[in-house]
Design a protein around this motif. Structure first.
Motif, short mmCIF file in Angstrom:
data_model
loop_
_atom_site.label_atom_id
_atom_site.label_comp_id
_atom_site.label_asym_id
_atom_site.label_seq_id
_atom_site.Cartn_x
_atom_site.Cartn_y
_atom_site.Cartn_z
N GLN A 281 -4.30 -1.77 53.73
CA GLN A 281 -5.49 -2.55 53.40
C GLN A 281 -6.66 -2.33 54.34
O GLN A 281 -7.76 -2.80 54.09
N GLY A 282 -6.47 -1.57 55.40
CA GLY A 282 -7.58 -1.24 56.27
C GLY A 282 -8.44 -0.14 55.65
O GLY A 282 -8.05 0.51 54.68
N GLN A 283 -9.59 0.08 56.22
CA GLN A 283 -10.52 1.08 55.70
C GLN A 283 -9.89 2.48 55.69
O GLN A 283 -10.02 3.22 54.72
N VAL A 284 -9.21 2.86 56.77
CA VAL A 284 -8.58 4.18 56.85
C VAL A 284 -7.46 4.29 55.82
O VAL A 284 -7.36 5.29 55.10
N GLY A 285 -6.64 3.27 55.72
CA GLY A 285 -5.54 3.30 54.75
C GLY A 285 -6.03 3.40 53.32
O GLY A 285 -5.50 4.16 52.51
N GLN A 286 -7.06 2.64 53.00
CA GLN A 286 -7.64 2.69 51.65
C GLN A 286 -8.16 4.10 51.35
O GLN A 286 -7.94 4.62 50.26
N SER A 287 -8.81 4.71 52.33
CA SER A 287 -9.32 6.07 52.14
C SER A 287 -8.18 7.06 51.90
O SER A 287 -8.27 7.92 51.01
N GLN A 288 -7.10 6.93 52.67
CA GLN A 288 -5.96 7.83 52.49
C GLN A 288 -5.33 7.66 51.10
O GLN A 288 -4.99 8.64 50.44
N LEU A 289 -5.20 6.43 50.63
CA LEU A 289 -4.61 6.21 49.31
C LEU A 289 -5.53 6.71 48.20
O LEU A 289 -5.05 7.24 47.19
N ARG A 290 -6.82 6.58 48.37
CA ARG A 290 -7.75 7.12 47.36
C ARG A 290 -7.61 8.65 47.29
O ARG A 290 -7.70 9.24 46.20
N LYS A 291 -7.38 9.29 48.42
CA LYS A 291 -7.16 10.75 48.41
C LYS A 291 -5.90 11.09 47.62
O LYS A 291 -5.87 12.08 46.88
N LEU A 292 -4.86 10.29 47.78
CA LEU A 292 -3.63 10.55 47.03
C LEU A 292 -3.83 10.34 45.53
O LEU A 292 -3.31 11.11 44.72
N ALA A 293 -4.59 9.33 45.17
CA ALA A 293 -4.89 9.10 43.74
C ALA A 293 -5.70 10.27 43.19
O ALA A 293 -5.41 10.79 42.10
N ALA A 294 -6.69 10.73 43.94
CA ALA A 294 -7.52 11.85 43.49
C ALA A 294 -6.71 13.13 43.35
O ALA A 294 -6.99 13.96 42.49
N ALA A 295 -5.68 13.29 44.18
CA ALA A 295 -4.82 14.48 44.10
C ALA A 295 -3.85 14.41 42.92
O ALA A 295 -3.21 15.40 42.60
N GLY A 296 -3.73 13.22 42.30
CA GLY A 296 -2.87 13.10 41.13
C GLY A 296 -1.49 12.53 41.40
O GLY A 296 -0.63 12.56 40.51
N LEU A 297 -1.25 12.00 42.60
CA LEU A 297 0.07 11.41 42.87
C LEU A 297 0.30 10.19 42.01
O LEU A 297 1.41 9.92 41.57
N PHE A 298 -0.76 9.42 41.77
CA PHE A 298 -0.72 8.25 40.89
C PHE A 298 -2.14 8.00 40.39
O PHE A 298 -3.09 8.60 40.89
N GLY A 299 -2.27 7.12 39.41
CA GLY A 299 -3.59 6.80 38.88
C GLY A 299 -4.37 5.90 39.81
O GLY A 299 -3.82 5.26 40.70
N ALA A 300 -5.67 5.85 39.59
CA ALA A 300 -6.54 5.00 40.40
C ALA A 300 -6.26 3.54 40.05
O ALA A 300 -6.15 3.19 38.88
N PRO A 301 -6.14 2.68 41.06
CA PRO A 301 -5.92 1.26 40.78
C PRO A 301 -7.21 0.57 40.33
O PRO A 301 -8.30 1.11 40.53
N SER A 302 -7.06 -0.60 39.78
CA SER A 302 -8.25 -1.34 39.34
C SER A 302 -8.89 -2.13 40.48
O SER A 302 -9.99 -2.63 40.33
N GLY A 303 -8.23 -2.24 41.62
CA GLY A 303 -8.77 -2.98 42.75
C GLY A 303 -8.33 -2.37 44.06
O GLY A 303 -8.14 -1.16 44.17
N ARG A 304 -8.12 -3.22 45.07
CA ARG A 304 -7.73 -2.76 46.42
C ARG A 304 -6.25 -2.46 46.56
O ARG A 304 -5.83 -1.86 47.54
N TYR A 305 -5.45 -2.92 45.62
CA TYR A 305 -4.00 -2.82 45.78
C TYR A 305 -3.47 -1.64 44.96
O TYR A 305 -3.71 -1.55 43.76
N PHE A 306 -2.74 -0.77 45.62
CA PHE A 306 -2.28 0.48 45.00
C PHE A 306 -0.84 0.42 44.49
O PHE A 306 -0.40 1.33 43.81
N GLU A 307 -0.09 -0.61 44.83
CA GLU A 307 1.33 -0.62 44.48
C GLU A 307 1.58 -0.51 42.98
O GLU A 307 2.47 0.23 42.56
#
Length: 193
Positions: A60-86
């Motif tokens: 939930q920190g800024q760095v963590g959110q950025s890292q998860l967005r990179k994973l979504a952009a790479a195709g590991l999973f779809g983009a979430p609708s909010g801050r929570y990626f689970e």
């Protein structure tokens, strides 16, 4: 007028993926492992940040959110609708776990004894569930799983049970390096491995 629960009861309620776990002889408030029924991949971190534990969701920190967005952009999973990626991750059969269950602000607050303690549990859980791809947000899980930190990208060595390990680029790495490394993950996922 309805009864109002006392403060102690309210404070005892867990939210999101919060959990109380025993860690090295002490009970800690942490974030539970998030396991898909049939995991295709697991995102592994060193330990949860207090800000993440507070809301009961991973990264939930800024760095963590950025890292998860990179994973979504790479195709590991779809983009979430909010801050929570689970939810998006689980829909793609991707889960979350950490080596150390005790929350802390950073790696300097985590002892080698805690990493050793959590390492055995981590590898046992990943092996037992047959996880084929392990995505390490930072360097520590790579060292736990393969014996050395490696460099950012898909590691040439596999785990004893044959899982591939991907180490993400650092959160402040140069853009061209991030793009190159994340494209390795995209190509791996596109190949359907």
């Amino acid at each position: 007028m309805p009864d109002i629960p006392d403060r102690e009861i309210l404070m005892d309620k867990l939210i999101g993926y919060q959990a109380r776990e025993h860690w090295m002889g002490h009970e800690v408030l942490t974030i539970a492992d998030v396991w898909p029924a049939e995991p295709r991949a697991m995102i592994v971190g060193l330990n949860p940040a207090p800000s993440s534990v507070e809301v009961g969701h991973y990264y939930q920190g800024q760095v963590g959110q950025s890292q998860l967005r990179k994973l979504a952009a790479a195709g590991l999973f779809g983009a979430p609708s909010g801050r929570y990626f689970e939810g998006a991750a689980l829909a793609a059969r991707v889960g979350f776990t950490d080596i150390v269950k005790r929350p802390s602000r950073g790696e300097g607050d985590v002892g080698a004894d805690e990493i050793r303690y959590g390492s055995a549990q981590l590898t046992d859980n990943l092996r037992a569930r047959g996880v084929g791809l392990i995505v390490c947000v930072f360097r520590h899980p790579v060292k736990v799983l393969l014996g050395s930190e490696g460099v950012a990208g898909m590691q040439p060595k596999v785990t004893p049970w044959g899982a591939r390990v991907f180490r993400m680029p650092g959160p402040f790495d140069k853009r061209e390096n991030v793009e190159r490394v994340m494209s390795e993950l995209s190509e791996y996922l596109d190949a359907g491995e």
